[in-house]
Design a protein around this motif. Structure first.
Motif, mmCIF file in Angstrom:
data_model
loop_
_atom_site.group_PDB
_atom_site.id
_atom_site.type_symbol
_atom_site.label_atom_id
_atom_site.label_comp_id
_atom_site.label_asym_id
_atom_site.label_seq_id
_atom_site.Cartn_x
_atom_site.Cartn_y
_atom_site.Cartn_z
ATOM 1 N N UNK A 1 21.804 92.718 42.008
ATOM 2 C CA UNK A 1 20.440 92.862 41.503
ATOM 3 C C UNK A 1 20.412 92.812 39.981
ATOM 4 N N UNK A 2 19.351 92.225 39.418
ATOM 5 C CA UNK A 2 19.170 92.240 37.959
ATOM 6 C C UNK A 2 18.953 93.657 37.445
ATOM 7 N N UNK B 1 13.316 92.083 28.609
ATOM 8 C CA UNK B 1 14.753 92.282 28.404
ATOM 9 C C UNK B 1 15.033 93.773 28.396
ATOM 10 N N UNK B 2 15.992 94.192 29.202
ATOM 11 C CA UNK B 2 16.375 95.600 29.238
ATOM 12 C C UNK B 2 17.647 95.754 28.407
ATOM 13 N N UNK B 3 17.561 96.398 27.240
ATOM 14 C CA UNK B 3 18.741 96.516 26.374
ATOM 15 C C UNK B 3 19.871 97.282 27.056
ATOM 16 N N UNK C 1 -2.263 91.740 25.335
ATOM 17 C CA UNK C 1 -1.611 91.017 24.255
ATOM 18 C C UNK C 1 -0.783 91.989 23.444
ATOM 19 N N UNK C 2 0.477 91.737 23.247
ATOM 20 C CA UNK C 2 1.252 90.620 23.803
ATOM 21 C C UNK C 2 2.196 91.094 24.903
ATOM 22 N N UNK C 3 1.757 92.011 25.725
ATOM 23 C CA UNK C 3 2.625 92.566 26.746
ATOM 24 C C UNK C 3 2.985 93.996 26.428
ATOM 25 N N UNK C 4 2.064 94.707 25.765
ATOM 26 C CA UNK C 4 2.284 96.110 25.463
ATOM 27 C C UNK C 4 2.619 96.365 24.015
ATOM 28 N N UNK C 5 2.398 97.614 23.581
ATOM 29 C CA UNK C 5 2.670 97.991 22.195
ATOM 30 C C UNK C 5 4.000 98.725 22.047
ATOM 31 N N UNK C 6 4.694 98.945 23.157
ATOM 32 C CA UNK C 6 5.970 99.646 23.110
ATOM 33 C C UNK C 6 7.081 98.790 22.544
ATOM 34 N N UNK C 7 8.307 99.304 22.529
ATOM 35 C CA UNK C 7 9.432 98.575 21.932
ATOM 36 C C UNK C 7 9.916 97.376 22.738
ATOM 37 N N UNK C 8 9.421 97.220 23.974
ATOM 38 C CA UNK C 8 9.889 96.133 24.840
ATOM 39 C C UNK C 8 8.690 95.330 25.333
ATOM 40 N N UNK C 9 8.615 94.040 24.967
ATOM 41 C CA UNK C 9 7.548 93.193 25.500
ATOM 42 C C UNK C 9 7.687 93.144 27.018
ATOM 43 N N UNK C 10 6.582 93.369 27.723
ATOM 44 C CA UNK C 10 6.631 93.509 29.170
ATOM 45 C C UNK C 10 5.864 92.396 29.875
ATOM 46 N N UNK C 11 6.246 92.167 31.109
ATOM 47 C CA UNK C 11 5.568 91.195 31.959
ATOM 48 C C UNK C 11 5.714 91.663 33.398
ATOM 49 N N UNK C 12 5.260 90.836 34.339
ATOM 50 C CA UNK C 12 5.387 91.224 35.737
ATOM 51 C C UNK C 12 6.055 90.111 36.535
#
Length: 280
Positions: A129-130, A58-60, A31-42
């Motif tokens: 590719x994304x 989202x990759x800035x 929760x909620x996908x990591x504590x770093x600056x980017x919410x993460x998922x798989x």
């Protein structure tokens, strides 16, 4: 050599599966996908069918993601077995690729880590590719827990693309494989669960056999073989693992201070027992 490798892996799988029956590394939901600056998922992709890919949602613009290839404990082909921990790493701006599909079964091998790296490099140059232009293909880490650590060793000792290796709760099971240690050339970190970790003695033995000039860090946290992976965001292992990757793959000086020097962050933390080689 192939037969010896299979026998070694069978022993590692047996040991880790036995422990897995006692403690699961996924005991809490991330929760909620990591504590770093980017919410993460798989996610998964048909271009890499047997893996699970963790990345920022989202990759800035202007951000590129270093590559981290992960081998699961028990060489188990379940890409979400260490979900909390891997989401945490990805949330700090890494493309983390785990062996196995989400909830998968069966076993893995070291070649799957190489497949993950190859795929990421190809995606970075594939125009549709994304991930086109969004992966830092010059920065690559390989790491794994228990049997996955043995997979990481195998790749790190033979693939010149590896910039750092992280061995979690793992160590060589046979002196016949010590030649791999002599071939290591990139900075390496070991994290164990302390004396109650079944891999503790193996990791210490490997530490003593490392090449004399290899930059290396050893950290022991008294949490046993399955560490803190199952805690929200991977617990202390998630925090420390993200710092090591940020230092080694992004040159983060704040993260460096966690590991290098006599007053490093983990060195003065009473919960950790640490050693260093060639880090200054």
């Amino acid at each position: 050599m192939k037969l010896r490798r299979l026998m070694r892996r069978a022993v590692a799988v047996g040991v880790t599966v036995a422990l897995a029956g006692l403690i699961s590394p996924t005991t809490a939901q991330a929760a909620p996908g990591g504590t770093g600056p980017y919410i993460a998922d798989y996610e998964t992709t048909i271009r890499l069918r047997n893996h699970t890919i963790y990345r920022p949602n989202t990759i800035p613009a202007g951000v590129t993601l270093p590559i981290v290839a992960w081998g699961n404990g028990a060489c188990r082909a379940d890409g979400t077995w260490f979900e909390n921990f891997l989401k945490e790493l990805a949330s700090h701006g890494f493309l983390v690729i785990a062996n196995g599909r989400p909830g998968g079964s069966g076993s893995t091998d070291a070649d799957m880590l190489v497949d993950a790296i190859d795929w990421a490099i190809a995606e970075n140059s594939r125009r549709t590719s994304k991930y086109y232009g969004k992966i830092d293909t010059t920065k690559v880490a390989v790491m794994g827990q228990s049997c996955g650590g043995l997979e990481a060793y195998e790749v790190a000792s033979s693939d010149a693309r590896i910039d750092t290796t992280v061995i979690w709760n793992s160590g060589m099971l046979s002196d016949a494989d010590n030649a791999q240690l002599a071939r290591l050339r990139a900075p390496i970190a070991y994290f164990t669960g302390g004396p109650s970790d079944i891999a503790y003695a193996n990791a210490i033995d490997d530490w003593r056999r490392l090449p004399a000039t290899l930059p290396a860090f050893m950290g022991h946290l008294d949490v046993g073989h399955f560490g803190t992976y199952g805690q929200p965001n991977g617990g202390e292992y998630g925090r420390v693992g993200a710092h090591w990757l940020k230092w080694q793959l992004k040159g983060d000086t704040t993260s460096r201070a966690q590991f290098a020097g006599p007053a490093c962050g983990l060195c003065v933390d009473p919960d950790w027992e640490t050693e260093q080689k060639n880090l200054n």
